[in-house]
Structures are given as C-alpha cells and as structure tokens.
Enzyme design. Sequence first.
Site, PDB file in Angstrom:
ATOM      1  N   HIS A   7       0.757  -1.153   0.028  1.00 14.97           N
ATOM      2  CA  HIS A   7       0.080  -0.242   0.026  1.00 14.97           C
ATOM      3  C   HIS A   7       0.919   1.326  -0.050  1.00 14.97           C
ATOM      4  CE1 HIS A   7      -3.880   2.208   0.712  1.00 14.97           C
ATOM      5  NE2 HIS A   7      -3.088   3.106   1.147  1.00 14.97           N
TER       6      HIS A   7
ATOM      7  N   ASP B  55       2.380   3.333   2.768  1.00 20.89           N
ATOM      8  CA  ASP B  55       1.701   4.430   2.776  1.00 20.89           C
ATOM      9  C   ASP B  55       2.099   5.608   2.063  1.00 20.89           C
ATOM     10  OD1 ASP B  55      -1.003   5.502   2.202  1.00 20.89           O
ATOM     11  OD2 ASP B  55      -1.347   5.750   4.625  1.00 20.89           O
TER      12      ASP B  55
ATOM     13  N   HIS C  95      -9.437   1.463   0.155  1.00 23.21           N
ATOM     14  CA  HIS C  95      -9.329   2.358   1.477  1.00 23.21           C
ATOM     15  C   HIS C  95     -10.399   2.079   2.187  1.00 23.21           C
ATOM     16  CE1 HIS C  95      -5.970   4.081  -0.559  1.00 23.21           C
ATOM     17  NE2 HIS C  95      -5.720   5.014   0.435  1.00 23.21           N
TER      18      HIS C  95
ATOM     19  N   GLN D 143      -9.776   9.573  -4.940  1.00 25.26           N
ATOM     20  CA  GLN D 143      -9.393  10.090  -3.671  1.00 25.26           C
ATOM     21  C   GLN D 143     -10.649  10.873  -2.920  1.00 25.26           C
ATOM     22  OE1 GLN D 143      -6.100  10.666  -1.670  1.00 25.26           O
ATOM     23  NE2 GLN D 143      -7.815  10.837  -0.512  1.00 25.26           N
TER      24      GLN D 143
ATOM     25  N   GLU E  36     -10.977   4.101   7.075  1.00 25.01           N
ATOM     26  CA  GLU E  36      -9.679   4.784   7.728  1.00 25.01           C
ATOM     27  C   GLU E  36     -10.337   5.889   8.589  1.00 25.01           C
ATOM     28  OE1 GLU E  36      -5.456   6.717   6.584  1.00 25.01           O
ATOM     29  OE2 GLU E  36      -7.086   6.414   4.905  1.00 25.01           O
TER      30      GLU E  36
ATOM     31  N   HIS F 258       1.337   5.342  -1.992  1.00 23.78           N
ATOM     32  CA  HIS F 258       0.853   6.511  -2.941  1.00 23.78           C
ATOM     33  C   HIS F 258       2.166   7.124  -3.625  1.00 23.78           C
ATOM     34  CE1 HIS F 258      -3.327   6.464  -1.386  1.00 23.78           C
ATOM     35  NE2 HIS F 258      -2.751   5.989  -0.480  1.00 23.78           N
TER      36      HIS F 258
ATOM     37  N   TRP G 140       0.619  14.062   3.757  1.00 25.55           N
ATOM     38  CA  TRP G 140       0.067  13.386   4.965  1.00 25.55           C
ATOM     39  C   TRP G 140       0.961  13.070   5.927  1.00 25.55           C
ATOM     40  CZ3 TRP G 140      -1.549  12.483   0.080  1.00 25.55           C
ATOM     41  CH2 TRP G 140      -3.018  12.954  -0.181  1.00 25.55           C
TER      42      TRP G 140
END
Length: 424
Positions: free
Chosen positions: A57, A309, A210, A152, A213, A59, A315
């Site tokens: 996982h 991630d 996802h 997203q 979360e 991005h 983030w």
Amino acid sequence: MLDLLLRNCTLPDGRSGVDLGVEGGRIAALQPRLQAQAGQEIDCSGQLLSSAFVDAHFHIDSTLSYGLPRVNQSGTLLEGIALWGELKPQLTQDAIVERALAYCDWAVAKGLLAIRSHVDVCDDRLLAVEALLHVRERVKPYLDLQLVAFPQDGLLRSAHALRNLQRALDLGVDVVGGIPHFERTMEQGAESVRLLCELAAERGLRVDLHCDESDDPLSRHIETLALHTHRLGLQGRVAGSHLTSMHSMDNYYVSKLMPLMAESGVAAIANPLINITLQGRHDSYPKRRGMTRVPELLAAGVPVAFGQDCVMDPWYAGGSGDMLEVAHMGLHVAQMTGQAAMRQCFDAVTTTPARILGLEDYGLDVGCRADLVLLQAGDPAEAIRLRATRLLVIRGGKIVAATPAANARLYLPGRPATVDWRRA
C-alpha cells in the site's frame, strides 16, 4: 554453468548453510553444499537471504511532495486530503515522474522490488495516471509497480470519479480502488463498494479499497466489502486497506466480522507508520493507537500485510522506503514481540503482500524469479530490530544494489577512532 551462486546463506525459515544458484533470472538450485560452478560466486557468510520486500500500500503520485503547496500544520488526515486538493491543479506529468523515479531509486536500494501504489483518478486530466503508467514501464527492469485506480475524493462524491476510474482501467491500471468512508453518507459508501466490486468482477480485476480509515466504530464498510467479495466470487482478489475503525469497534461485533472476512477471502493491509500518526487525533487521554487488530486478524485466518503508505507527502513528513522500518513500527504498535509474531511481521512485508498482489513466481523455491535481498542479520527478528543493512539487492538474478556491511567501532582515548573494540 550457473549465472550466480550465493554460498552459505541463512533463510527466513531458519535453514542455514544453504547455497542458492541462479540461472536465466530464476532460482535453479537451493540446497546445502551445492556442487556447481557459476559466472559469479559470493560467500554470504551465514547472512539472511530473503525474497525481496513488497509494499502492499503506497501513494507514489504524491511521494516526495512534502511542503507543496504548503506544510500540513495539523498533521491530520483531513488537512492532508485538503492539501492534495490544492496541489492537484499545480501538478505536471514531468514533476510526478521525476519524484516517482527518485522514490523508486530509494526502494531498490532498500530491497523493495514490488509496490502497489494507489493513483488518484479524480483529476479529469488523469495526469497522475498517465505519468505513473510511464513510470511503471521505466522501472520494470528493477521493480514491479502495480497501480490502483483510486477515487481520492470519493467515487460518488466526486462528479466524474466513476467515469475517470473506468478510463484509468482502460488505459491499463491494474486494480480497482475506492474510499467508501469518505462518501457523504454510510449508504453512499456501501453503494460505492457494490459498484466497485461489480466493476472488478466484470473486468476480472483485483480490488483494494481504503476502508474505514477512521476512529468511528460505526464505520463498517469492511463488512460490505466482505459481503460483495463472497457474492461475486472474488475470494483471494480483494483487500481492505487501513481498517483502523476496527481498533475502536466493540469486541462482540469484531468476533463476527473477522470470520466473515476469513470466509470471504478478504485480506487486510495495515499501514503502521501512518495509522499510528493520523488516528486518535480527536482523543485526549487515553489515546487510541488507531492501527487495526493485526494479531487477532491473523489468528482468525485473515492475511495481513503492512504498507508504507506515505513518504514525505501532504500526510506524512517521514518515511524512507524501508519496509523493515514499517515492520518495526508494526511490531511495536501491535505488540507482536513474541518470536512467532515477529516472524509474522517479517512475512507482512515479504510473502504475505506478494500473495495479495498476486505476484507470479515470487518466493525462495526452485523456479521462482531470483528477486532477492541479502540482509546483515541472522534471522527475521534481528533484521527488523536492526533495520538490517541491505548487503545485496538482486533483481532477476542480477545485482542491482549493494551496501557495505555496518561495522561497529568504538572510540577509546589515546587510540584511533577506527579501532576494532573486539581487539582493543
């Protein structure tokens, strides 16, 4: 004659004194005291030889964009999403490609040779999709980059997300993604799960959502995901990522949920570095850890992988592409410090994510692709503890990265700083 012969290796299952021979990019022999010659022979001195690391996982479209257009001051998930929304109109394909290739360099050096990356499809230009399809081809000799079409801003919440997701799949994106807990209502979240699973079944693709979360124990889209996985015959092709709400659910509900996941063949992907950072932000004390119930899921028969991630993006300001760092955090947050549990944490960044991604010919068996990493450690637990040096990284039987062994030195007054303390 073999192309490459690695002598005196220790394997993650505990076997030692093993020789591994490579021919034509694949493991041709694996046994003690192999009687063979090779174009290149290396004495591994009993160090740990593992299949390459796998990140289930990530991005990569946002990686290394930290501080653009500004820094996430609160450090929260929602500000990160808002920041990404501000950055998207400023993105260029060249910038995305440049950052992604830089990260892939980091990954290969760390022995990370397979990555599943979610790519945002809510930009009507599909800028990131086209950029990462290009990157996928560029890096193919060095690592496997599997792309997930990720809405997203929400499949139903964003006006053109479903159409864009289908366009991304038509262009060659590998996996169907989603974010049901970010839809406007629970009902729309459940509807998005149904639509996405049916789309994946129709196209014969895998699913990675996802899912939940959130710290909200009533965010239960994983239940809906398991239902549609079972209904559509998608067993073994579906993963729920994050699942952090499970940390806050009551035990009775979870006692029903985990068997449902196991029966449906749904895997779980936890992201220890990010889950422990972003969750529990509304708590004072006691403060929830946020990560999903890893030991309990494993005990129920649910495959669990760990993901990186984020690395230096809206983030998360940290990260380095080191899956041993991810396993190290997972071990601590999930309190998996027993010997068997530590081995499960090592599996969570190697063999388990390889199965979730459906990687063909992955492993340490004759006939498997020779994608390997030689670690300066004696066993998986020590590798995690030390975040062991990647002595060699091997892709298809060819050495693509090497790092000198770490050598502890002690400074003693009156002696050179390079003195070997064991002989001092």
